[in-house]
Write a protein that holds these residues in place. Structure first.
Motif, PDB file in Angstrom:
ATOM      1  N   ASP A   1       3.683  -2.510 -10.820  1.00  0.00           N
ATOM      2  CA  ASP A   1       2.536  -2.374 -11.728  1.00  0.00           C
ATOM      3  C   ASP A   1       1.382  -1.783 -10.930  1.00  0.00           C
ATOM      4  O   ASP A   1       0.559  -2.504 -10.358  1.00  0.00           O
ATOM      5  CB  ASP A   1       2.168  -3.735 -12.306  1.00  0.00           C
ATOM      6  N   LEU A   2       1.335  -0.470 -10.866  1.00  0.00           N
ATOM      7  CA  LEU A   2       0.350   0.197 -10.009  1.00  0.00           C
ATOM      8  C   LEU A   2      -1.076  -0.092 -10.437  1.00  0.00           C
ATOM      9  O   LEU A   2      -1.989  -0.133  -9.604  1.00  0.00           O
ATOM     10  CB  LEU A   2       0.625   1.709  -9.994  1.00  0.00           C
ATOM     11  N   ASP A   3      -1.293  -0.303 -11.736  1.00  0.00           N
ATOM     12  CA  ASP A   3      -2.644  -0.609 -12.213  1.00  0.00           C
ATOM     13  C   ASP A   3      -3.118  -1.978 -11.741  1.00  0.00           C
ATOM     14  O   ASP A   3      -4.324  -2.250 -11.732  1.00  0.00           O
ATOM     15  CB  ASP A   3      -2.686  -0.563 -13.753  1.00  0.00           C
ATOM     16  N   GLY A   4      -2.180  -2.843 -11.359  1.00  0.00           N
ATOM     17  CA  GLY A   4      -2.547  -4.182 -10.918  1.00  0.00           C
ATOM     18  C   GLY A   4      -2.717  -4.330  -9.422  1.00  0.00           C
ATOM     19  O   GLY A   4      -3.063  -5.417  -8.938  1.00  0.00           O
TER      20      GLY A   4
ATOM     21  N   GLY B   1      -4.979  -3.206  -7.404  1.00  0.00           N
ATOM     22  CA  GLY B   1      -6.356  -3.524  -7.020  1.00  0.00           C
ATOM     23  C   GLY B   1      -6.618  -5.010  -7.084  1.00  0.00           C
ATOM     24  O   GLY B   1      -7.265  -5.592  -6.199  1.00  0.00           O
ATOM     25  N   ASN B   2      -6.103  -5.662  -8.121  1.00  0.00           N
ATOM     26  CA  ASN B   2      -6.260  -7.105  -8.254  1.00  0.00           C
ATOM     27  C   ASN B   2      -5.490  -7.851  -7.173  1.00  0.00           C
ATOM     28  O   ASN B   2      -5.966  -8.857  -6.640  1.00  0.00           O
ATOM     29  CB  ASN B   2      -5.780  -7.550  -9.632  1.00  0.00           C
TER      30      ASN B   2
ATOM     31  N   ASP C   1       8.562   3.866  -7.465  1.00  0.00           N
ATOM     32  CA  ASP C   1       7.354   3.077  -7.741  1.00  0.00           C
ATOM     33  C   ASP C   1       7.145   1.995  -6.691  1.00  0.00           C
ATOM     34  O   ASP C   1       6.020   1.789  -6.222  1.00  0.00           O
ATOM     35  CB  ASP C   1       7.424   2.429  -9.131  1.00  0.00           C
TER      36      ASP C   1
ATOM     37  N   HIS D   1       5.120   4.544  -4.171  1.00  0.00           N
ATOM     38  CA  HIS D   1       3.822   4.472  -4.844  1.00  0.00           C
ATOM     39  C   HIS D   1       3.026   3.236  -4.443  1.00  0.00           C
ATOM     40  O   HIS D   1       1.829   3.326  -4.147  1.00  0.00           O
ATOM     41  CB  HIS D   1       4.007   4.518  -6.359  1.00  0.00           C
ATOM     42  N   SER D   2       3.663   2.070  -4.431  1.00  0.00           N
ATOM     43  CA  SER D   2       2.915   0.855  -4.087  1.00  0.00           C
ATOM     44  C   SER D   2       2.436   0.919  -2.636  1.00  0.00           C
ATOM     45  O   SER D   2       1.322   0.477  -2.328  1.00  0.00           O
ATOM     46  CB  SER D   2       3.762  -0.397  -4.319  1.00  0.00           C
TER      47      SER D   2
ATOM     48  N   PHE E   1      -0.665   3.387  -2.509  1.00  0.00           N
ATOM     49  CA  PHE E   1      -1.892   2.916  -3.145  1.00  0.00           C
ATOM     50  C   PHE E   1      -2.428   1.640  -2.503  1.00  0.00           C
ATOM     51  O   PHE E   1      -3.651   1.426  -2.472  1.00  0.00           O
ATOM     52  CB  PHE E   1      -1.689   2.772  -4.648  1.00  0.00           C
TER      53      PHE E   1
END
Length: 249
Positions: A65-68, A70-71, A111, A115-116, A119
């Motif tokens: 979950d790339l959008d997560g 940051g959290n 991903d 990707h993880s 990022f």
């Protein structure tokens, strides 16, 4: 003192077992406070470290979950403060011949493995640049150099990890940040279980390893501590093979 990590905080991904567990334990043994991030429980890793008197807490997260992300990074920072060391270990593998390799399998591997890692490195790098210090350690593979069989997505991701390691080292080396990678050889873990189960393949690999044995997760403890410590301050953009001599044969 070169290898002392007292006062440093490390974020390690993929810590429920295998290489991630061993590296998290090794960093804690060297004095680092560890944030263990995994999609499944890292309870055993936490227990081992705490029973030995180390400092460790876990964050459960789906790194695909790339959008997560940051959290996830924010949670890690809140636990022990700023992150000094990032170990991008989390990974997955999907085995299928290239002609049958599904789009779903391809993206699932890329991903997590690529990707993880990029990022999370970006999030850590922004903070490290501000402090003028940081260590980022990516986990590459023998398949950062070779093509493998029936693992095209995994091979692509691990070639890319080697490239990203060098790219980030080029940009951030002058800012006090070292970005390196470890390329494990054939290690006995869940990921290599299908190969181990194939006796003929297992023996053919063993015959090529000068050390005369497959690796164990604990063989990664020393290398990760080295790359996380002051001992490697003039080492940047390097992919370190920990393979029992496989690449030399």
């Amino acid at each position: 003192m070169l290898f002392d990590l007292t006062g440093r905080t490390a974020l390690v991904t993929g810590t429920s077992g295998g290489l991630g567990q061993a590296m998290a334990i090794g960093l804690a043994e060297a004095g680092a406070a560890v944030v263990a991030v995994s999609s499944s429980n890292s309870d055993e890793t936490v227990r081992i470290v705490k029973e030995a008197g180390g400092r460790i807490e876990q964050v459960k997260a789906d790194l695909s979950d790339l959008d997560g992300l940051g959290n996830v990074f924010a949670q890690a920072e809140e636990i022990f403060g700023g992150i000094d060391i990032l170990v991008n270990n989390a990974g997955t593998i999907r085995r299928a011949p290239a002609a049958e390799h599904s789009r779903e399998d391809w993206h699932a591997v890329i991903d997590i493995n690529l990707h993880s890692a990029f990022f999370l490195s970006q999030l850590a790098g922004r903070q490290m640049i501000g402090r003028g210090y940081g260590k980022i350690i990516n986990i590459a593979s023998m398949l950062s150099y070779q093509g493998g069989i029936n693992v095209p997505g995994y091979t692509a991701s691990k070639h890319a990890i080697a490239g990203v390691t060098k790219a980030l080292a080029n940009e951030w080396g002058s800012k006090g940040i070292q970005v390196n990678a470890i390329a494990p050889g054939y290690i006995e873990t869940r990921n290599t279980a299908p190969i181990i189960a194939d006796g003929k393949r297992y023996d053919s690999i063993l015959e090529r390893i000068p050390a005369g044995r497959w690796g164990q997760p604990e063989d990664l403890k020393g290398p990760v501590v080295f790359l996380a410590s002051a001992a490697s301050d003039y080492m940047n953009g390097h992919v370190l093979c920990v393979d029992g001599g496989w690449m030399a044969r």
